[in-house]
Scaffold this active site. Structure first.
Site, PDB file in Angstrom:
ATOM      1  N   LYS A  40     -13.890 -19.810 -64.040  1.00  0.00           N
ATOM      2  CA  LYS A  40     -12.646 -20.509 -63.537  1.00  0.00           C
ATOM      3  C   LYS A  40     -11.530 -19.547 -63.491  1.00  0.00           C
ATOM      4  O   LYS A  40     -11.711 -18.312 -63.382  1.00  0.00           O
ATOM      5  CB  LYS A  40     -12.350 -21.166 -65.191  1.00  0.00           C
ATOM      6  CG  LYS A  40     -12.333 -20.167 -66.341  1.00  0.00           C
ATOM      7  CD  LYS A  40     -11.923 -20.704 -67.616  1.00  0.00           C
ATOM      8  CE  LYS A  40     -11.801 -19.673 -68.509  1.00  0.00           C
ATOM      9  NZ  LYS A  40     -11.803 -20.043 -70.040  1.00  0.00           N
ATOM     10  N   TYR A  73      16.870  -2.684 -59.799  1.00  0.00           N
ATOM     11  CA  TYR A  73      17.947  -3.999 -59.881  1.00  0.00           C
ATOM     12  C   TYR A  73      18.199  -3.761 -61.459  1.00  0.00           C
ATOM     13  O   TYR A  73      17.680  -3.451 -62.356  1.00  0.00           O
ATOM     14  CB  TYR A  73      17.093  -5.291 -59.928  1.00  0.00           C
ATOM     15  CG  TYR A  73      17.091  -6.007 -58.465  1.00  0.00           C
ATOM     16  CD1 TYR A  73      17.928  -6.273 -57.636  1.00  0.00           C
ATOM     17  CD2 TYR A  73      15.543  -5.822 -58.239  1.00  0.00           C
ATOM     18  CE1 TYR A  73      17.809  -6.814 -56.250  1.00  0.00           C
ATOM     19  CE2 TYR A  73      15.318  -6.423 -56.742  1.00  0.00           C
ATOM     20  CZ  TYR A  73      16.249  -7.071 -55.968  1.00  0.00           C
ATOM     21  OH  TYR A  73      16.185  -7.423 -54.809  1.00  0.00           O
TER      22      TYR A  73
HETATM   23  C1  LIG Z   1     -12.417 -19.285 -70.676  1.00  0.00           C
HETATM   24  C2  LIG Z   1     -13.469 -19.799 -71.761  1.00  0.00           C
HETATM   25  C3  LIG Z   1     -14.603 -19.418 -71.887  1.00  0.00           C
HETATM   26  C4  LIG Z   1     -14.730 -17.681 -71.547  1.00  0.00           C
HETATM   27  O1  LIG Z   1     -14.082 -16.906 -72.374  1.00  0.00           O
HETATM   28  P1  LIG Z   1     -13.824 -15.370 -72.415  1.00  0.00           P
HETATM   29  O2  LIG Z   1     -12.908 -15.127 -73.587  1.00  0.00           O
HETATM   30  O3  LIG Z   1     -13.208 -15.109 -71.260  1.00  0.00           O
HETATM   31  O4  LIG Z   1     -15.376 -14.784 -72.657  1.00  0.00           O
HETATM   32  C5  LIG Z   1     -15.617 -19.788 -72.672  1.00  0.00           C
HETATM   33  N1  LIG Z   1     -15.389 -21.155 -73.222  1.00  0.00           N
HETATM   34  C6  LIG Z   1     -14.451 -21.729 -72.795  1.00  0.00           C
HETATM   35  C7  LIG Z   1     -14.314 -22.938 -73.566  1.00  0.00           C
HETATM   36  C8  LIG Z   1     -13.298 -21.104 -72.156  1.00  0.00           C
HETATM   37  O5  LIG Z   1     -12.182 -21.977 -72.092  1.00  0.00           O
END
Ligand SMILES: *Cc1c(COP(=O)(O)O)cnc(C)c1O
Length: 375
Positions: free
Chosen positions: A40, A261
């Site tokens: 993702k 800044y």
């Molecule tokens: C993002 C996510 C993962 C992966 O989690 P990590 O901590 O990055 O290994 C697994 N399951 C769900 C439901 C997630 O949202």
């Protein structure tokens, strides 16, 4: 596409060999359970189009995205035997899109179950799905009350082939936290609702909680991309992202001169300042102002002054001239400068450092080959 690193202000090198090695480390931890991958958010900012095929080559066959659109983009990049699971499930009314693109939804609510069941009934088939239970996060998945409804009315999923039940751990990186076991027990009890289904619970950190948490399939993301999976322990994962920014100017300033800044840093002595072509528009977080550390030829160098949109400023006083030439490269993420170390300076987590990485970097991928031969 050929990347011109010579004219780039900053270069992000993605080591797919390290990604593949990380996958094997997790696979070894898992023993007989399968290892999927969360890809993702564009594989946590590192490029799903490159990361997912590299993971496929290592044997990964379960790819988790959050949004339907991410799944649609990923589908043509992977062979048909790769399952792409959309964790948010279908947006209301878009169920047919999942089917058309060969994507598997996670069903998180009674409404999603009803819509998927209706589509399957209309098509006179059974459609595959994951079903998520909320075991303690109060974020996604079926609540205990909704589970009771399903238990009383199993016809609600009559046309659904529930392949996996799923839940998500709240604090898996904190191994001593009793919530891990509590969620495990809840998850075990809920599995009875779909006795024929396989199960998936563990994210990256969950894999390191031991065999009880592995079930049939794990869903690691962060650890694949180099983030430390266990709080307070040495990181077994290899760094995947290596970031270098170019020095575009250096200047000598007298004592008591403001930098950047708001002049949030003032020289307490005559100083030399180097300006590097990376800023918050590149995801180099503004919270690193006056807190971050980078490296020039192996020397630790402090970021001074506020992070600008396109630049950071470094106190390079006393460093040899030859490593400070205009055009020289500065390390921002490396084997030493880990995402976790940068995150800690920025007051955030490694996940946010990776997913913030910008789109202005010259991105250079190494360590994998295209899937064209296998597709
Ligand atoms: C993002 C996510 C993962 C992966 O989690 P990590 O901590 O990055 O290994 C697994 N399951 C769900 C439901 C997630 O949202």
């Amino acid at each position: 596409m050929q990347v011109n690193t010579g004219r780039a202000g900053a270069i992000l090198r993605i080591d797919l060999q390290a990604l593949r090695a990380n996958y094997q480390i997790l696979k070894t931890q898992l023993g007989s359970a399968a290892c999927g991958a969360a890809v993702k958010a564009d594989a946590y900012g590192l490029g799903a189009a490159e990361a997912a095929p590299a993971l496929y080559l290592e044997g990964c066959r379960h790819f988790f995205v959050a949004h339907l659109e991410e799944g649609i983009v990923l589908r043509p990049l992977l062979p048909a035997d790769a399952m792409i699971i959309v964790m948010h499930g279908s947006p209301v009314g878009c169920e047919a899109d999942l089917l058309a693109h060969g994507l598997t939804p996670v069903l998180n609510s009674l409404q999603q179950i009803a819509a998927w069941n209706t589509l399957a009934t209309d098509k006179q088939t059974r459609l595959p799905a994951f079903v998520q239970f909320d075991t303690g996060m109060a974020r996604m998945g079926l609540s205990p009350a909704e589970v009771d409804v399903l238990r009383a009315e199993p016809q609600r999923f009559a046309a659904i082939d529930v392949q996996y039940v799923m839940s998500h751990l709240v604090s898996a990186e904190d191994q001593a936290n009793p919530v891990n076991r509590a969620q495990l027990e809840k998850f075990r009890a809920l599995r009875a609702l779909f006795p024929a289904a396989k199960a998936t619970l563990a994210n990256s950190s969950g894999i390191f909680l031991g065999k009880d948490f592995h079930f049939d399939l794990a869903r690691p993301g962060a650890a694949l991309y180099g983030v430390a999976p266990v709080a307070g322990q040495a990181n077994p994962m290899r760094a995947v992202a290596h970031l270098q920014g170019r020095i575009i100017q250096t200047r000598d300033i007298p004592v008591d001169t403001g930098v950047g800044y708001g002049s949030t840093w003032r020289s307490s002595r005559p100083s030399r300042i180097a300006t590097v072509a990376v800023g918050y528009a590149d995801g180099w977080l503004r919270s690193l102002s006056n807190r971050g550390t980078v490296q020039i030829a192996g020397h630790d160098v402090a970021m001074v002054g506020n992070v600008s949109m396109d630049t950071i400023t470094l106190d390079v006083t006393g460093l040899p001239d030859d490593i400070l030439a205009e055009g020289a490269l500065v390390d921002l993420l490396s084997d030493q400068l880990t995402v976790d170390r940068v995150a800690s300076a920025a007051g955030t987590i490694g996940y946010e450092i990776l997913t913030s990485l910008g789109h202005r970097y010259a991105r250079v991928y190494s360590g994998s080959e295209p899937l064209t031969k296998t597709v």
